[in-house]
Design an enzyme around this catalytic site. Structure first.
Site, PDB file in Angstrom:
ATOM      1  N   ASP A  21       0.847  -1.194   0.000  1.00  0.00           N
ATOM      2  CA  ASP A  21       0.000   0.000   0.000  1.00  0.00           C
ATOM      3  C   ASP A  21       0.882   1.245   0.000  1.00  0.00           C
ATOM      4  OD1 ASP A  21      -1.789   2.025   0.578  1.00  0.00           O
ATOM      5  OD2 ASP A  21      -2.203   1.343   2.631  1.00  0.00           O
ATOM      6  N   ASP A  25      -3.944   4.062   2.488  1.00  0.00           N
ATOM      7  CA  ASP A  25      -5.393   3.941   2.678  1.00  0.00           C
ATOM      8  C   ASP A  25      -5.798   2.523   3.087  1.00  0.00           C
ATOM      9  OD1 ASP A  25      -5.060   2.541   0.347  1.00  0.00           O
ATOM     10  OD2 ASP A  25      -6.522   3.671  -0.832  1.00  0.00           O
ATOM     11  N   ASP A  29      -1.754  -0.981  -3.901  1.00  0.00           N
ATOM     12  CA  ASP A  29      -1.918  -0.132  -5.090  1.00  0.00           C
ATOM     13  C   ASP A  29      -0.695  -0.236  -6.009  1.00  0.00           C
ATOM     14  OD1 ASP A  29      -0.007   1.388  -3.708  1.00  0.00           O
ATOM     15  OD2 ASP A  29      -1.563   2.614  -2.756  1.00  0.00           O
ATOM     16  N   ASP A 207      -9.796 -14.669 -16.949  1.00  0.00           N
ATOM     17  CA  ASP A 207     -10.686 -15.163 -15.900  1.00  0.00           C
ATOM     18  C   ASP A 207     -11.726 -16.124 -16.478  1.00  0.00           C
ATOM     19  OD1 ASP A 207     -11.473 -14.769 -13.067  1.00  0.00           O
ATOM     20  OD2 ASP A 207     -13.358 -14.058 -13.941  1.00  0.00           O
ATOM     21  N   GLU A 267      -7.460 -19.155 -17.138  1.00  0.00           N
ATOM     22  CA  GLU A 267      -7.972 -19.818 -15.941  1.00  0.00           C
ATOM     23  C   GLU A 267      -9.077 -20.735 -16.450  1.00  0.00           C
ATOM     24  OE1 GLU A 267     -10.227 -19.073 -11.711  1.00  0.00           O
ATOM     25  OE2 GLU A 267     -10.901 -18.122 -13.545  1.00  0.00           O
TER      26      GLU A 267
HETATM   27  C1  NOJ Z   1     -12.046 -16.504 -10.868  1.00  0.00           C
HETATM   28  C2  NOJ Z   1     -11.324 -15.527 -10.017  1.00  0.00           C
HETATM   29  O1  NOJ Z   1     -10.039 -16.028  -9.740  1.00  0.00           O
HETATM   30  C3  NOJ Z   1     -12.164 -15.335  -8.782  1.00  0.00           C
HETATM   31  O2  NOJ Z   1     -11.479 -14.618  -7.785  1.00  0.00           O
HETATM   32  C4  NOJ Z   1     -13.451 -14.687  -9.164  1.00  0.00           C
HETATM   33  O3  NOJ Z   1     -14.300 -14.630  -8.045  1.00  0.00           O
HETATM   34  C5  NOJ Z   1     -14.178 -15.467 -10.273  1.00  0.00           C
HETATM   35  N1  NOJ Z   1     -13.296 -15.911 -11.289  1.00  0.00           N
HETATM   36  C6  NOJ Z   1     -15.241 -14.624 -10.923  1.00  0.00           C
HETATM   37  O4  NOJ Z   1     -14.668 -13.604 -11.696  1.00  0.00           O
END
Ligand code: NOJ
Length: 545
Positions: A21, A25, A29, A207, A267
């Site tokens: 940080d 705050d 960041d 993601d 992912e």
């Molecule tokens: C996978 C991400 O790693 C996770 O943190 C998130 O909650 C879900 N996808 C939804 O975006």
């Protein structure tokens, strides 16, 4: 820098809210990351992946994005982001950022327009809005649940105030799913990729990269599929649909327009290594996280099996294997490995398990030597290099994970692996932020022994082990090839050789072994000398003169 850097890289995940940080705050960041780049360089990683830094109401820690081409003011500015990329490159570090394509925030201008413009509008067609079932349309359009608990649909009020259509959210209600059948959605994401590639980022972590496409007509889940959520199956109506591959191909075409090795890391939540490998065909993603490896219990038989399956499946498509033990969604592996059940599984099962942290730490030291010796790419999660455990006693009033709320306060969720990093000093905030600042989640007082500063001064620390292993991985010729072969070894142990005469031995049995008689390890999880490996230990041995 080499353009195929990602084939053997070690990537360090920066969970931005909890890394460092800069402005006091209580929230990590970009300034904090910039200040800690030399630490990452010294640790010996090749790249960082920064979790979402975009403007967000933070309903899901930033995975609810309100603007994909800007920086949340809590994290800094676009100029700060550009400076970070430049400085990282100067230090030889690549920068990956997080792309969240399955859903936006409910505060994204597109979703606000969808609410305002009403049924049949073009704005609604960017999401999945449907009429409800039942005589008054007051039941959800199908039975899909939210991954975070409860139904996957919310009914909206139409602009005239009447109860209206429902929208789909496979994750939190604040994360409406985009409709990837809509060409406007596809074009927008290609533009977002280009926006950031133009700013020099080296690629994206994508993601839920298996989630975007939904089966036509959004049919109900079968009872079996319903029970299995979030498992992925061939006939599942919203996970791992065949159409998702065309999206990845289109993104690959965008990335390939840029030089310097820009990459797409998925992912991909599919369990079958062969199905995972389909995402890694030469015209799709460069790599994907190996979650089946992360989920594997501490057992020689199970680990050997998943290592073989991974290597075989990736070889088929010419892809690079990856390995991972922890991330911001999983119970930290020091804790996991100290429990009676050592694999990663659904969190609701976690709370009932007792943890032996000394055992977990011992195994974590062995596990990282296993992981870093395997061919391919490795992903580290911030704080694992310090041996941080899961924080299991956070005051419930401070929990932010939507899982806590959506489970009716029965599952604590993922905040315990997201507690801000301890960098130095004897008391919180342990240099996470300036003295007197209050981190967004409290750090345990015991972390005074686990700060980067304390561990850097201790040759026996987890940090020193990571540094030593990463240095060898960079310097030893064994790691310049993909060569890998198992050697015969006693039951309950894993012994393999990489090219250039490097032998990795991991002892998961309850007897001491001597994997390379008369040879002291180059690095070992229990200390530098002796050729014996006691239970739950690992070492790297040089076997050529
Ligand atoms: C996978 C991400 O790693 C996770 O943190 C998130 O909650 C879900 N996808 C939804 O975006």
């Amino acid at each position: 820098m080499r353009s195929d850097w990602w084939r053997r890289a070690v990537v360090y995940q920066v969970y931005i809210r909890s890394f460092a940080d800069g402005d006091g705050d209580g929230i990590g960041d970009i300034a904090g990351i910039r200040a800690r780049l030399p630490y990452l360089r010294e640790l010996g990683v090749d790249a960082i992946w920064i979790t979402p830094w975009y403007p967000s109401p933070m309903a899901d820690g930033g995975y609810d994005v309100a603007d994909y081409c800007a920086i949340d003011p809590r994290f800094g500015t676009l100029a700060d982001a550009e400076a970070l990329v430049r400085e990282a490159h100067e230090l030889g570090l690549r920068v990956l950022i997080d792309l969240v394509p399955n859903h936006t925030s409910d505060q994204h201008p597109w979703f606000r327009a969808a609410l305002a413009d009403g049924p049949e509008s073009p704005a609604r067609a960017r999401y999945h809005f449907l009429d409800g079932r039942g005589p008054n349309g007051d039941e959800p359009p199908n039975n899909w649940p939210s991954v975070f608990g409860g139904p996957g649909w919310i009914r909206v009020r139409e602009p005239d105030g009447s109860p209206g259509q429902w929208f789909l959210h496979v994750f939190a209600p604040e994360q409406p799913d985009l409709n990837w059948d809509n060409p406007e959605v596809r074009a927008e994401f290609e533009a977002i990729l280009a926006f950031w590639l133009d700013r020099g980022v080296d690629g994206f972590r994508i993601d839920v990269a298996h989630a975007m496409v939904k089966e036509d007509g959004l049919p109900d889940l079968t009872p079996e599929q319903f029970e299995g959520v979030p498992l992925s199956r061939e006939d599942h109506p919203h996970w791992d649909r065949p159409g998702v591959h065309e999206i990845h191909r289109s993104w690959r075409r965008v990335a390939d327009r840029y030089d310097g090795g820009r990459v797409l890391i998925g992912e991909v939540g599919v369990e079958d290594p062969a199905r995972l490998a389909q995402y890694l065909r030469p015209d799709e993603l460069h790599a994907a996280f190996n979650f089946p490896f992360m989920a594997t219990p501490w057992s020689a038989v199970a680990l050997r099996g998943i290592i073989n399956d991974t290597l075989d499946a990736h070889r088929e498509v010419g892809a690079t294997p990856t390995w991972v033990l922890s991330n911001h969604d999983a119970t930290r592996h020091v804790t996991r490995l100290g429990r009676p059940y050592t694999g990663f599984r659904r969190r609701e099962l976690d709370d009932v398990l007792a943890t032996d942290l000394a055992l977990g730490t011992r195994r974590a030291r062995a596990a990282i030597l296993l992981m870093l010796a395997l061919p391919g790419c490795a992903y580290l999660y911030q704080g694992e290099e310090l041996g941080l455990p899961e924080v299991e006693d956070l005051p419930v009033g401070l929990l932010e994970d939507p899982i806590w709320r959506r489970s009716g306060h029965t599952i604590r969720g993922r905040d315990g692996c997201r507690v801000p990093m301890p960098w130095g000093g004897d008391v919180p905030p342990f240099d996470f932020g300036p003295p007197g600042s209050t981190p967004w989640l409290p750090q345990p007082a015991a972390w005074r022994a686990l700060t980067a500063e304390a561990e850097a001064a201790d040759p026996g620390s987890m940090l020193s082990l990571y540094r030593a292993a990463l240095r060898l991985r960079r310097e030893h010729p064994a790691f310049r090839t993909e060569a890998f072969r198992w050697l015969p070894s006693p039951e309950g142990t894993l012994v393999f050789e990489r090219g250039g005469g490097l032998r990795c031995a991991v002892n998961l049995s309850n007897r001491t072994i001597v994997p390379a008689p008369g040879r002291a390890p180059l690095v070992s999880s229990i200390g530098p000398d002796g050729d014996e490996l006691p239970p739950d230990a690992a070492g790297w041995f040089e076997t050529v003169a």
